[in-house]
Design a protein around this motif. Structure first.
Motif, PDB file in Angstrom:
ATOM      1  N   ASN A 274      42.531  56.558  51.095  1.00  0.00           N
ATOM      2  CA  ASN A 274      42.291  56.504  49.592  1.00  0.00           C
ATOM      3  C   ASN A 274      42.657  55.254  49.046  1.00  0.00           C
ATOM      4  O   ASN A 274      41.753  54.800  48.124  1.00  0.00           O
ATOM      5  N   GLU A 275      43.723  54.630  49.487  1.00  0.00           N
ATOM      6  CA  GLU A 275      44.132  53.463  48.958  1.00  0.00           C
ATOM      7  C   GLU A 275      43.165  52.270  49.094  1.00  0.00           C
ATOM      8  O   GLU A 275      42.908  51.297  48.107  1.00  0.00           O
ATOM      9  N   LEU A 276      42.659  52.191  50.251  1.00  0.00           N
ATOM     10  CA  LEU A 276      41.366  51.167  50.439  1.00  0.00           C
ATOM     11  C   LEU A 276      40.435  51.321  49.714  1.00  0.00           C
ATOM     12  O   LEU A 276      39.851  50.318  49.072  1.00  0.00           O
ATOM     13  N   LEU A 277      39.869  52.590  49.634  1.00  0.00           N
ATOM     14  CA  LEU A 277      38.722  52.813  48.731  1.00  0.00           C
ATOM     15  C   LEU A 277      38.954  52.513  47.217  1.00  0.00           C
ATOM     16  O   LEU A 277      38.270  51.878  46.729  1.00  0.00           O
ATOM     17  N   SER A 278      40.344  52.880  46.724  1.00  0.00           N
ATOM     18  CA  SER A 278      40.401  52.444  45.352  1.00  0.00           C
ATOM     19  C   SER A 278      40.729  50.921  45.167  1.00  0.00           C
ATOM     20  O   SER A 278      40.109  50.661  44.332  1.00  0.00           O
ATOM     21  N   GLU A 279      41.014  50.060  46.327  1.00  0.00           N
ATOM     22  CA  GLU A 279      41.069  49.045  46.201  1.00  0.00           C
ATOM     23  C   GLU A 279      39.800  48.338  46.130  1.00  0.00           C
ATOM     24  O   GLU A 279      39.512  47.418  45.088  1.00  0.00           O
ATOM     25  N   ILE A 280      38.692  48.837  46.855  1.00  0.00           N
ATOM     26  CA  ILE A 280      37.541  48.305  46.718  1.00  0.00           C
ATOM     27  C   ILE A 280      36.649  48.753  45.504  1.00  0.00           C
ATOM     28  O   ILE A 280      35.956  47.983  44.844  1.00  0.00           O
ATOM     29  N   ILE A 281      37.056  49.714  45.097  1.00  0.00           N
ATOM     30  CA  ILE A 281      36.221  50.458  43.645  1.00  0.00           C
ATOM     31  C   ILE A 281      36.791  49.294  42.595  1.00  0.00           C
ATOM     32  O   ILE A 281      36.084  49.146  41.703  1.00  0.00           O
ATOM     33  N   ASN A 282      37.879  48.976  42.707  1.00  0.00           N
ATOM     34  CA  ASN A 282      38.314  47.933  41.638  1.00  0.00           C
ATOM     35  C   ASN A 282      37.863  46.717  41.601  1.00  0.00           C
ATOM     36  O   ASN A 282      38.420  45.722  40.763  1.00  0.00           O
ATOM     37  N   LEU A 283      37.343  46.352  42.796  1.00  0.00           N
ATOM     38  CA  LEU A 283      36.629  44.776  43.000  1.00  0.00           C
ATOM     39  C   LEU A 283      35.807  44.591  41.873  1.00  0.00           C
ATOM     40  O   LEU A 283      35.271  45.318  41.317  1.00  0.00           O
ATOM     41  N   GLU A 284      35.718  43.175  41.425  1.00  0.00           N
ATOM     42  CA  GLU A 284      34.552  43.045  40.397  1.00  0.00           C
ATOM     43  C   GLU A 284      33.939  41.801  40.750  1.00  0.00           C
ATOM     44  O   GLU A 284      34.562  40.770  41.587  1.00  0.00           O
ATOM     45  N   PRO A 285      32.529  41.984  40.956  1.00  0.00           N
ATOM     46  CA  PRO A 285      31.675  41.163  41.428  1.00  0.00           C
ATOM     47  C   PRO A 285      31.557  39.991  40.457  1.00  0.00           C
ATOM     48  O   PRO A 285      31.254  38.790  40.838  1.00  0.00           O
TER      49      PRO A 285
END
Lengths: 173, 173
Positions: free
Chosen positions: A162-173
């Motif tokens: 869950n934490e890793l996915l949240s981190e990825i979701i919050n990345l900005e291209p």
DNA sequence: AACAAATACTTAATATGTTAATGAGATTTT
DNA sequence: AAAATCTCATTAACATATTAAGTATTTGTT
């Protein structure tokens, strides 16, 4: 899976001339360093989602609902009334797709749409009693399957994920 | 995101009668325990994938390729020649979709199909030189973006994520 | 060899994904 | 206030997802 294929393409047709042995060795090294097809995060996310959805598809199909339709119903059950744009963002569905989904759910009697009085551009959407009943019927079965899914993974790993996915979701291209 | 909505639906219209205060408290507790919409692993996988793809979409769009078309080209560049079924499994694309994708890529001159001589049911697919050139042009740019993506995450977390996703992919419903 | 069953791919029908363009309603600018 | 601008939802056009049905070919059975 399937039988491992035989040949590779190292994509180096424009290389400079070298001794054959050296060239082969160089290409082999280059190939080993190359990121393989299956090492792609986006692809693994896709496959992981596919596996998880296979837990729920049979129930939804039996109920005559698509994944997306259920996502919309689930969101509306929690938030009571939502604008189309909010719904799209919550459910991760693009507006043009959502328009069709809403149309179909509305014609099935699952939801109501009304225009906002303050801003006539906005459309407010909510569930009908029929859809709320449907939710109460399906939800326990689907939650059960969700349990079957998560019980196969340790709590620590689940939280990590869950934490890793949240981190990825919050990345900005 | 967007402004937090105001009202909730606790989906308990069939509850037994209680004092209003107790009932409200009970429902509140039930609601707090309920798994929230955004806590869904499948949804987070979908959103994470969406974020990662946003890194690559502009490049692919400029090249006139869809995600799926690029996945097919990438797989064929690595495995040289594949049966339709193998390609479908590798790329996580269902056969009926793949038929159309192959048709379009073929009519654009990006790939060739031929029937297997041993088994006339099987279709063998491979890239044209044109597509191999295209791959060599696009690949470095896309790998660069992949680096931009992965560099924002520590190596440990990246490996964790890969392992967790693999674990999920291998679950069986 | 003849037949049933299984396999690989395709077609069909409907739903959704994706980008661009449109139309109606609100905001801003001049 | 009128014009330009912006926002939200929809429509349009094409690509893909999903399930079911169909076709041709191969395999297994008897």
């Amino acid at each position: 899976m399937f039988a491992e294929p035989k040949k590779y393409n190292t994509a180096t047709t424009a290389d400079t001339q070298e001794h054959e042995a050296d060239q082969a060795e160089s290409l082999q090294r280059k190939f080993d360093q190359m990121r393989k097809f299956n090492d792609s995060i986006p692809l693994k996310l896709l496959k992981a989602r596919e596996t998880t959805m296979s837990f729920f598809r049979p129930i939804l199909q039996e109920a005559g609902l698509t994944e997306q339709q259920w996502r919309v119903i689930r969101a509306l059950n929690e938030y009571e009334e939502l604008e189309s744009k909010q719904l799209a963002e919550l459910c991760c569905i693009l507006s043009p797709s959502l328009t069709g989904i809403i149309n179909r759910l509305e014609s099935q009697g699952h939801l109501k749409r009304r225009k906002s009085t303050e801003d006539q551009r906005r459309v407010l959407i909510s569930l009908t009693d029929q859809a709320k009943e449907l939710f109460k019927e399906l939800s326990p079965r689907l939650e059960g399957r969700y349990g079957d899914l998560t019980n196969q993974i340790s709590k620590e790993k689940l939280q990590q994920l869950n934490e890793l996915l949240s981190e990825i979701i919050n990345l900005e291209p």
